[in-house]
Design an enzyme around this catalytic site. Structure first.
Site, PDB file in Angstrom:
ATOM      1  N   GLY A  55       0.867  -1.208  -0.026  1.00  8.59           N
ATOM      2  CA  GLY A  55       0.122  -0.016   0.038  1.00  8.59           C
ATOM      3  C   GLY A  55       0.895   1.225  -0.101  1.00  8.59           C
ATOM      4  O   GLY A  55       2.052   1.185  -0.412  1.00  8.59           O
ATOM      5  N   GLY A 105       9.091  -5.053  -8.555  1.00  9.05           N
ATOM      6  CA  GLY A 105       9.969  -3.854  -8.974  1.00  9.05           C
ATOM      7  C   GLY A 105      11.384  -4.351  -8.469  1.00  9.05           C
ATOM      8  O   GLY A 105      11.798  -5.050  -7.548  1.00  9.05           O
ATOM      9  N   GLY A 129       5.670   4.067  -8.453  1.00  8.70           N
ATOM     10  CA  GLY A 129       6.714   2.725  -8.463  1.00  8.70           C
ATOM     11  C   GLY A 129       5.559   1.550  -8.748  1.00  8.70           C
ATOM     12  O   GLY A 129       5.609   0.580  -9.602  1.00  8.70           O
ATOM     13  N   HIS A 130       4.498   1.500  -7.908  1.00  7.71           N
ATOM     14  CA  HIS A 130       3.507   0.465  -7.795  1.00  7.71           C
ATOM     15  C   HIS A 130       2.808   0.650  -9.166  1.00  7.71           C
ATOM     16  O   HIS A 130       2.480  -0.427  -9.855  1.00  7.71           O
ATOM     17  CB  HIS A 130       2.565   0.774  -6.585  1.00  7.71           C
ATOM     18  CG  HIS A 130       3.044   0.372  -5.411  1.00  7.71           C
ATOM     19  ND1 HIS A 130       3.295   1.767  -4.434  1.00  7.71           N
ATOM     20  CD2 HIS A 130       3.930  -0.419  -4.665  1.00  7.71           C
ATOM     21  CE1 HIS A 130       4.050   1.477  -3.378  1.00  7.71           C
ATOM     22  NE2 HIS A 130       3.943   0.088  -3.445  1.00  7.71           N
TER      23      HIS A 130
HETATM   24  P1  AMP Z   1       6.027  -2.171  -1.472  1.00  2.00           P
HETATM   25  O1  AMP Z   1       4.637  -1.846  -1.294  1.00  2.00           O
HETATM   26  O2  AMP Z   1       7.048  -1.324  -1.104  1.00  2.00           O
HETATM   27  O3  AMP Z   1       6.260  -3.565  -0.752  1.00  2.00           O
HETATM   28  O4  AMP Z   1       6.379  -2.604  -3.010  1.00  2.00           O
HETATM   29  C1  AMP Z   1       5.285  -3.277  -3.547  1.00  2.00           C
HETATM   30  C2  AMP Z   1       6.110  -3.656  -5.077  1.00  2.00           C
HETATM   31  O5  AMP Z   1       6.520  -2.400  -5.636  1.00  2.00           O
HETATM   32  C3  AMP Z   1       7.572  -4.255  -4.758  1.00  2.00           C
HETATM   33  O6  AMP Z   1       7.363  -5.171  -5.847  1.00  2.00           O
HETATM   34  C4  AMP Z   1       8.334  -3.193  -4.865  1.00  2.00           C
HETATM   35  O7  AMP Z   1       9.660  -3.618  -5.395  1.00  2.00           O
HETATM   36  C5  AMP Z   1       7.821  -2.272  -5.969  1.00  2.00           C
HETATM   37  N1  AMP Z   1       8.204  -0.862  -5.928  1.00  2.00           N
HETATM   38  C6  AMP Z   1       8.242  -0.182  -4.841  1.00  2.00           C
HETATM   39  N2  AMP Z   1       8.787   0.924  -5.263  1.00  2.00           N
HETATM   40  C7  AMP Z   1       9.023   1.036  -6.478  1.00  2.00           C
HETATM   41  C8  AMP Z   1      10.013   1.664  -7.638  1.00  2.00           C
HETATM   42  N3  AMP Z   1      10.271   2.909  -7.046  1.00  2.00           N
HETATM   43  N4  AMP Z   1      10.115   1.545  -8.683  1.00  2.00           N
HETATM   44  C9  AMP Z   1       9.632   0.341  -9.150  1.00  2.00           C
HETATM   45  N5  AMP Z   1       8.950  -0.798  -8.380  1.00  2.00           N
HETATM   46  C10 AMP Z   1       8.673  -0.271  -6.997  1.00  2.00           C
END
Ligand code: AMP
Length: 283
Positions: free
Chosen positions: A31, A150, A36-37
């Site tokens: 969340g 990501g 990025g998400h």
């Molecule tokens: P998180 O919500 O931080 O657990 O991230 C969920 C997904 O989004 C994971 O696969 C992360 O690697 C990806 N993600 C988060 N930040 C970025 C970003 N800046 N660029 C690319 N993918 C991202």
């Protein structure tokens, strides 16, 4: 856009999608959604997948209860971003549904061995086993053809790939490039905890990666540059390394070819990660 929190409903919906011939994509997140998400959702939409985006802050992968409490929770914002980015189904399971025994750990877990003990895993013991366990459960509930992760969390992506390979799971793990702000800072839900000054210092992470990429010489020279750049900006260094992009084992100075530079540091109590590809030797 459909919104689901019940696990049975989740499984039934995903089953229906598959029976109708749809290619189901899972985008697992915690969340506080940002671009990025959204890039992961776009990558899935570009391939024509039906996108299920999960939001679940998995407490078992946090070793620090303060970090867990501070982790941003923004359900209304997430709903708006999911809608705007074309998510087909937003899945937000409750903690009780995912881990009925919590705070007791779930007895059945996925263990990822040495890969989980490197880097983030060395600093956060048990973290990647907890990640692998929750990801496996999300896969089991969704049965996706593809799952989008990501490169921002490069080790997590490697862990997901290892789990799929080792357990012969029928899902393609797709890695998507790091999305950055205009100033180079990798987008992260944690960035919102930085002050203006902290944010400027945090830019040292992406600057370090650029310097190491643009330099010449063996892995040890690049490592030294990474460390020096973080230290110049008073970033508390978690680790810096230049590693094999698949095994994540450190490159020795004889290595040549594509490698991955990894950096982690702490600014104002906020843990920041970044990484980038680079070529070592023979340039
Ligand atoms: P998180 O919500 O931080 O657990 O991230 C969920 C997904 O989004 C994971 O696969 C992360 O690697 C990806 N993600 C988060 N930040 C970025 C970003 N800046 N660029 C690319 N993918 C991202």
């Amino acid at each position: 856009m459909l919104k689901i929190s019940d696990l049975d409903e989740w499984r039934t919906y995903a089953n229906q999608l598959r029976s109708s011939g749809a290619t189901v994509a899972l985008v697992p997140t915690m969340g506080a959604l940002h671009e990025g998400h959204v890039a992961l959702v776009r990558a899935a939409k570009d391939r024509g997948d039906v996108v299920m985006l999960s939001v679940f802050v998995n407490p078992l992968q946090f070793d620090d209860s303060g970090d867990l409490e501070r982790y941003p929770r923004t359900p209304e914002h997430d709903l708006a971003v999911a809608l705007a980015s074309g998510v087909d189904c937003l899945v937000e399971p409750s903690l009780g549904a995912m881990w009925p025994r919590y705070p007791a750990p779930t007895p059945t877990t996925v263990s990822v061995g040495p890969l989980g003990a490197l880097f983030e895993g060395a600093q956060r013991p048990g973290h990647f086993d907890a990640v692998a366990t929750v990801v496996t459960k999300l896969f089991a509930l969704t049965g996706p053809s593809r799952a989008y992760f990501g490169e921002k969390d490069y080790q997590q992506l490697a862990v997901a790939r290892q789990v799929v390979r080792d357990l012969a799971l029928d899902v393609e793990v797709v890695g998507c490039a790091v999305v950055r702000d205009d100033d180079g800072l990798a987008l992260s839900s944690r960035n919102r905890r930085l002050s203006g000054e902290g944010r400027s210092r945090a830019l040292a992470l992406s600057r370090a990666l650029t310097r190491a990429r643009d330099a010449t010489g063996p892995a040890s020279t690049r490592r030294a540059l990474l460390r020096e750049t973080l230290e110049e900006s008073d970033v508390e260094v978690g680790y810096v390394d230049v590693v094999d992009p698949v095994t994540l084992l450190p490159c020795d100075d004889g290595a040549s070819g594509v490698a991955r530079a990894l950096v982690a540091g702490v600014v104002e109590g906020v843990r920041l990660l970044d990484n980038a590809p680079l070529t070592v030797g023979g340039r």
